[in-house]
Scaffold this motif. Structure first.
Motif, PDB file in Angstrom:
ATOM      1  N   VAL A 137     -43.740   9.189  31.696  1.00  0.00           N
ATOM      2  CA  VAL A 137     -44.959   9.629  31.791  1.00  0.00           C
ATOM      3  C   VAL A 137     -44.983  10.423  33.174  1.00  0.00           C
ATOM      4  O   VAL A 137     -44.537   9.748  34.243  1.00  0.00           O
ATOM      5  N   ASP A 138     -45.344  11.630  33.246  1.00  0.00           N
ATOM      6  CA  ASP A 138     -45.065  12.627  34.445  1.00  0.00           C
ATOM      7  C   ASP A 138     -46.329  12.625  35.269  1.00  0.00           C
ATOM      8  O   ASP A 138     -47.458  12.673  34.510  1.00  0.00           O
ATOM      9  N   PRO A 139     -46.009  13.141  36.505  1.00  0.00           N
ATOM     10  CA  PRO A 139     -47.075  13.558  37.491  1.00  0.00           C
ATOM     11  C   PRO A 139     -47.497  14.909  37.214  1.00  0.00           C
ATOM     12  O   PRO A 139     -46.922  15.763  36.451  1.00  0.00           O
ATOM     13  N   ARG A 140     -48.716  14.897  37.295  1.00  0.00           N
ATOM     14  CA  ARG A 140     -49.612  16.526  37.396  1.00  0.00           C
ATOM     15  C   ARG A 140     -50.132  16.875  38.533  1.00  0.00           C
ATOM     16  O   ARG A 140     -50.745  15.763  39.206  1.00  0.00           O
ATOM     17  N   VAL A 141     -49.775  17.788  39.127  1.00  0.00           N
ATOM     18  CA  VAL A 141     -48.993  19.045  38.850  1.00  0.00           C
ATOM     19  C   VAL A 141     -47.688  18.791  39.013  1.00  0.00           C
ATOM     20  O   VAL A 141     -47.415  17.883  39.906  1.00  0.00           O
ATOM     21  N   ARG A 142     -46.658  19.410  38.360  1.00  0.00           N
ATOM     22  CA  ARG A 142     -45.292  19.005  38.663  1.00  0.00           C
ATOM     23  C   ARG A 142     -44.556  20.147  38.557  1.00  0.00           C
ATOM     24  O   ARG A 142     -42.983  20.113  38.709  1.00  0.00           O
ATOM     25  N   LEU A 143     -44.811  21.596  38.742  1.00  0.00           N
ATOM     26  CA  LEU A 143     -43.980  22.514  38.945  1.00  0.00           C
ATOM     27  C   LEU A 143     -44.577  23.414  40.153  1.00  0.00           C
ATOM     28  O   LEU A 143     -45.727  23.506  40.417  1.00  0.00           O
ATOM     29  N   GLY A 144     -43.462  23.952  40.943  1.00  0.00           N
ATOM     30  CA  GLY A 144     -43.858  24.599  42.307  1.00  0.00           C
ATOM     31  C   GLY A 144     -42.948  25.900  42.338  1.00  0.00           C
ATOM     32  O   GLY A 144     -42.240  26.033  41.759  1.00  0.00           O
ATOM     33  N   ALA A 145     -43.902  26.866  42.830  1.00  0.00           N
ATOM     34  CA  ALA A 145     -43.013  28.268  42.936  1.00  0.00           C
ATOM     35  C   ALA A 145     -42.487  28.703  44.105  1.00  0.00           C
ATOM     36  O   ALA A 145     -43.270  28.399  45.374  1.00  0.00           O
ATOM     37  N   LEU A 146     -41.485  29.537  44.277  1.00  0.00           N
ATOM     38  CA  LEU A 146     -41.039  30.103  45.481  1.00  0.00           C
ATOM     39  C   LEU A 146     -41.168  31.524  45.004  1.00  0.00           C
ATOM     40  O   LEU A 146     -40.675  32.381  44.223  1.00  0.00           O
ATOM     41  N   ARG A 147     -41.880  32.299  45.848  1.00  0.00           N
ATOM     42  CA  ARG A 147     -42.221  33.519  45.767  1.00  0.00           C
ATOM     43  C   ARG A 147     -41.752  34.456  46.877  1.00  0.00           C
ATOM     44  O   ARG A 147     -41.741  33.899  48.237  1.00  0.00           O
ATOM     45  N   GLN A 148     -41.438  35.742  46.784  1.00  0.00           N
ATOM     46  CA  GLN A 148     -41.157  36.703  47.863  1.00  0.00           C
ATOM     47  C   GLN A 148     -42.373  37.894  47.658  1.00  0.00           C
ATOM     48  O   GLN A 148     -42.092  38.432  46.649  1.00  0.00           O
ATOM     49  N   GLY A 149     -43.386  37.772  48.119  1.00  0.00           N
ATOM     50  CA  GLY A 149     -44.590  38.704  47.891  1.00  0.00           C
ATOM     51  C   GLY A 149     -45.061  37.936  46.703  1.00  0.00           C
ATOM     52  O   GLY A 149     -45.242  36.873  46.606  1.00  0.00           O
ATOM     53  N   LYS A 150     -45.261  39.034  45.584  1.00  0.00           N
ATOM     54  CA  LYS A 150     -46.045  38.439  44.458  1.00  0.00           C
ATOM     55  C   LYS A 150     -44.822  38.127  43.367  1.00  0.00           C
ATOM     56  O   LYS A 150     -44.997  37.592  42.386  1.00  0.00           O
ATOM     57  N   ASN A 151     -43.632  38.512  43.950  1.00  0.00           N
ATOM     58  CA  ASN A 151     -42.397  38.233  42.922  1.00  0.00           C
ATOM     59  C   ASN A 151     -42.007  36.779  42.884  1.00  0.00           C
ATOM     60  O   ASN A 151     -41.646  36.136  43.894  1.00  0.00           O
ATOM     61  N   LEU A 152     -41.822  35.960  41.638  1.00  0.00           N
ATOM     62  CA  LEU A 152     -41.259  34.786  41.497  1.00  0.00           C
ATOM     63  C   LEU A 152     -39.931  34.719  41.664  1.00  0.00           C
ATOM     64  O   LEU A 152     -39.189  35.596  41.074  1.00  0.00           O
TER      65      LEU A 152
END
Ligand SMILES: Cc1cc2nc3c(=O)[nH]c(=O)nc-3n(C[C@H](O)[C@H](O)[C@H](O)COP(=O)(O)O)c2cc1C
Length: 404
Positions: free
Chosen positions: A55-70
């Protein structure tokens, strides 16, 4: 380019091409895996299965961006959310029945340090029809708190024990997926081989805290409880293009330590170029998660075409002929030549006069570049050949030459 040039032998299995989905959401169920299989992927490692569904937590993904680029992502999700029985009684037989015959299906399993669980899971997956087994001893979040995942993968004795146990449960090719959250992967890889592994997969995700929302002083990703509670977070697993240098380091180190051991390279592969990088440091199959999550399974088309064109251009007649090609050029720092001096030279045709190298060299280098006639010019008697100008140049306008 004929497609059979992309075939590769790996741990006793014949892959139609080296590209596999790694154990992750793109391989979460039969529907997903079959779609990828029909688009031309060589294989898939199923989302890791253990005795109890997650059973997973929600939200469970996070992003690293440089400007708008993932440029990277982390996750705090665990294992398959479906019971083992769904995989063994339905999804694995369905995939084996409906996917193209030469599509390779690898079952990823995880259990506690007790050997019985590994033997039983390996045996159950074998009976269900998987082509190979991958041991997940490398998940860096959640699992270690339960003495699973990277808790096992950071300890060579436990790795040997659980590999030996899984070996008892199956005659199929047995892979061990290793964690980058160690100082040295070589003793862990050695333990896996001694325990009976036929091949190694590397890397799983890098333990991380992806970032902080400074407006609310809350780390990402926000895991929400019942309203009105504040979201909380935890350390997760970092992946995507930003981890590629870490993956290349570990894969090259285990390839140099154990020549001939099949290695499945993982970590930031996003196109044919990064795929070839992994082949050249010793991987002979390639696993992909983040690029498939961000851009979809369709990336396989461009990767197959791109790698085929590269092979033709460079005269490589098989995937195997590229494997380990860069390894002889990796040596120790001490063994590297320090003399004679090299200096930077700017190509007048390519330089656009952006001044990035001038600024970088003035403050982070040896004050050796100035503008002249709208282009950057290196004062070669001052340049130290450090390479900073080439790092910041967006136009590949800098080469290095021996000081005349
Ligand atoms: C959301 C998510 C879930 C994952 N789940 C698993 C898993 O269940 N088992 C596993 O071995 N690796 C898991 N991974 C790790 C990936 O298989 C892979 O090793 C890692 O993401 C590095 O490859 P990449 O840079 O192509 O994403 C997961 C990764 C992500 C992003």
């Amino acid at each position: 380019m004929t497609l059979d040039k992309l075939e590769v032998e790996f741990a006793g299995l014949r892959f139609r091409n080296p590209f596999m989905l790694s154990s992750a959401p793109p391989a979460m169920d039969a529907r997903h895996i079959l779609r990828a299989a029909r688009l031309g992927w060589g294989g898939a490692v199923i989302k890791t299965v253990t005795e109890e569904p997650t059973v997973d937590p929600r939200v469970r993904l996070g992003a690293l961006r440089q400007g708008k680029n993932l440029i990277g992502m982390n996750n705090i999700e665990l294992l398959s959310r479906e019971p083992l029985k769904t995989w063994t009684d339905d999804w694995i037989p369905t995939i084996k029945r409906e996917a193209p015959e030469d599509f390779i299906l690898v079952a990823s399993i995880m259990s506690s340090p007790e050997p019985e669980g590994w033997e039983a899971l390996a045996s159950t997956m074998t009976a269900a029809g998987a082509d190979a087994i991958e041991l997940n001893v490398s998940c860096p979040h959640g699992s270690p708190e339960k003495h699973m995942g990277a808790f096992i993968g950071q300890n060579p004795d436990l790795v040997k024990d659980v590999t030996r146990a899984a070996r008892k449960g199956t005659d199929l090719p047995l892979l061990v997926k290793l964690t980058p959250n160690v100082t040295d992967m070589v003793p862990i890889a050695e333990a896996a081989i001694e325990g009976g592994a036929d091949g190694l997969s590397a890397i799983n995700t890098v333990e991380s805290l992806i970032g902080i929302d400074v407006e609310t002083a809350t780390p990402h990703p926000f895991a929400y409880g019942d309203a009105p509670s504040e979201p909380m977070s935890t350390y997760g697993g970092f992946c995507g293009p930003s981890v590629r240098p870490i993956g290349l380091r570990f894969v090259s180190q285990i390839a140099r330590a154990f020549p001939g051991t099949p290695i499945s390279g993982i970590g930031g592969i996003e196109d044919w170029h990064s795929a070839v990088e992994y082949l050249m440091v010793g991987a002979s199959t390639l696993q992909i998660c983040t690029a498939a999550m961000w851009m979809g399974y369709g990336i396989i088309k461009e990767m197959l075409e791109g790698i085929g064109q590269f092979m033709e251009r460079k005269g490589y007649d098989s995937i195997q002929s590229m494997v380990g090609k860069a390894l002889p050029k990796i040596t120790s720092w001490t063994a590297l030549p320090k003399l004679p001096p090299l200096v930077a030279k700017v190509s007048e045709e390519r330089c656009t006069g952006c001044k990035k190298c001038v600024i970088a060299c003035a403050d982070g280098g040896y004050v050796a570049i100035q503008m002249s006639g709208g282009v950057a010019v290196v004062k070669q008697d001052i340049c130290d050949g450090c390479g900073l100008c080439a790092v910041v140049c967006p136009d590949s306008a800098i080469e290095f030459v021996h000081l005349q």
